[in-house]
Design an enzyme around this catalytic site. Structure first.
Site, PDB file in Angstrom:
ATOM      1  N   LYS A 192       0.830  -1.222   0.000  1.00 48.34           N
ATOM      2  CA  LYS A 192       0.000   0.000   0.000  1.00 48.34           C
ATOM      3  C   LYS A 192       0.856   1.261   0.000  1.00 48.34           C
ATOM      4  CE  LYS A 192      -2.249  -0.499   3.758  1.00 48.34           C
ATOM      5  NZ  LYS A 192      -1.563  -1.739   4.147  1.00 48.34           N
ATOM      6  N   ASP A 233      -1.562   5.145   8.934  1.00 48.31           N
ATOM      7  CA  ASP A 233      -1.164   3.835   9.444  1.00 48.31           C
ATOM      8  C   ASP A 233      -0.205   4.051  10.617  1.00 48.31           C
ATOM      9  OD1 ASP A 233      -0.140   1.325   9.933  1.00 48.31           O
ATOM     10  OD2 ASP A 233       0.164   0.817   7.825  1.00 48.31           O
ATOM     11  N   CYS A 250       8.932 -20.952  -8.742  1.00 47.87           N
ATOM     12  CA  CYS A 250       8.479 -19.785  -9.522  1.00 47.87           C
ATOM     13  C   CYS A 250       7.294 -20.165 -10.401  1.00 47.87           C
ATOM     14  CB  CYS A 250       9.599 -19.250 -10.411  1.00 47.87           C
ATOM     15  SG  CYS A 250      11.124 -18.890  -9.511  1.00 47.87           S
TER      16      CYS A 250
END
Length: 340
Positions: free
Chosen positions: A39, A63, A286
């Site tokens: 974020k 935050d 992966c």
């Protein structure tokens, strides 16, 4: 699910945030999602892109972890400060859980109050602020008041992890409840308490109940006015950030439903940390992870066909510092093309 008022149909499928940059009427942009999905990196990068198109941009972190300072490698605090290397991008970190004492205190130590020993001030405070969320609501209202007076063209909020993100929508109701309770206390005991506590009052900062009521009423007006703007898709939008995993997708769907129920516009999702293994890669992990991510990406595209879905790669280095953030921010407006 809502869609922005000024986003044209041709742009809806564009896998970038360019439509947000182009929407000049926007004043409030919220960036939210589960913890650890990127974020702060996304909100910093979006603010950098907005700074290229707008006169003045303010980036605010609500935050408690306060990662803006880490992201830019520069210390930010309660006051807005220019980000190094930019003339029109400022940042600030605020604590949404600031206490009533911080808001009302005038710098006088409580011990100096002759009535402090009797606990009258504390009693009034406990009675008035026993409603959950009042501290947070008043802190948020103070921030909004400050932000409004600074008159930035656009404000980007790097919000706390989901669960806390949408609390601000309930703040007007919370403050109204607190006001009703205070008014009741004031009418019943106000004159008596004010005379007992003396001219200085027994509340932080030496305020009496009427002054406290006036302060809360002005904060409630501010927060109600801004909440009206939050529900206007021309002025506000919410960018959801997630990763291509079940829990993150679930959290994103829950958040979008909640935003819709509050009539808050959202039409963009940033999917971070995507793997793009090279063709013929023998990395078993992966390839397995890419396969899993592909499954959830398909679900995201199916669920949110009328959203701008931005796909961001997992990078080999942390995105910290101006140069790396600028590089990352380019991928928000120019789709990432993985090497073959």
């Amino acid at each position: 699910m809502s869609s922005a008022a000024v986003v044209h149909h041709d742009d809806l499928m564009e896998p970038t945030l360019q439509s947000i940059i182009n929407q000049k009427t926007l004043r409030w942009i919220f960036v939210g999602g589960k913890g650890g999905v990127g974020k702060t990196t996304t909100s910093c990068s979006l603010a950098i892109q907005l700074a290229k198109a707008r006169k003045s941009v303010l980036l605010i972190s609500t935050d408690p972890a306060h990662n803006l300072s880490d992201a830019f490698g520069q210390k930010f605090g309660k006051e807005a400060r220019l980000v190094d290397g930019y003339s029109n991008l400022s940042a600030m970190e605020i604590d949404p859980n600031g206490s009533i004492q911080d808001l009302l205190a005038s710098g006088e130590a409580q011990g100096e109050d002759p009535m402090a020993g009797l606990g009258m001030g504390n009693m009034m405070q406990d009675l008035a602020f026993s409603i959950p969320g009042v501290d947070e609501a008043m802190s948020f209202a103070e921030v909004l008041k400050q932000v409004k007076s600074l008159s930035y063209e656009v404000i980007v909020f790097d919000t706390a992890p989901t669960g806390h993100t949408l609390r601000f929508l309930q703040f007007p109701t919370v403050l109204e409840k607190a006001l009703a309770k205070l008014s009741q206390l004031s009418s019943q005991f106000g004159p008596m308490l004010n005379s007992i506590l003396g001219a200085r009052g027994g509340l932080p900062g030496g305020q009496n109940i009427d002054e406290l009521l006036q302060k809360m009423e002005s904060l409630r007006e501010t927060i109600s006015e801004v909440n009206t703007q939050f529900k206007n898709p021309d002025m506000t939008t919410f960018v959801c950030v997630c990763i291509a995993e079940f829990l993150s997708l679930y959290e994103t769907e829950r958040m979008i439903q909640e935003l819709t129920s509050y009539s808050i516009d959202t039409h963009a999702i940033v999917v971070n940390q995507l793997l793009f293994p090279k063709k013929g890669s023998e990395c078993e992990q992966c390839n397995a992870r890419r396969k899993m991510q592909q499954k959830y990406l398909e679900q995201i595209e199916e669920l949110y066909e009328d959203f701008n879905v931005v796909r961001m790669p997992l990078l080999v280095e942390e995105v910290r510092g101006k140069e790396k953030l600028e590089k990352f921010s380019e991928m928000l407006v120019h789709p990432y093309v993985p090497p073959q």
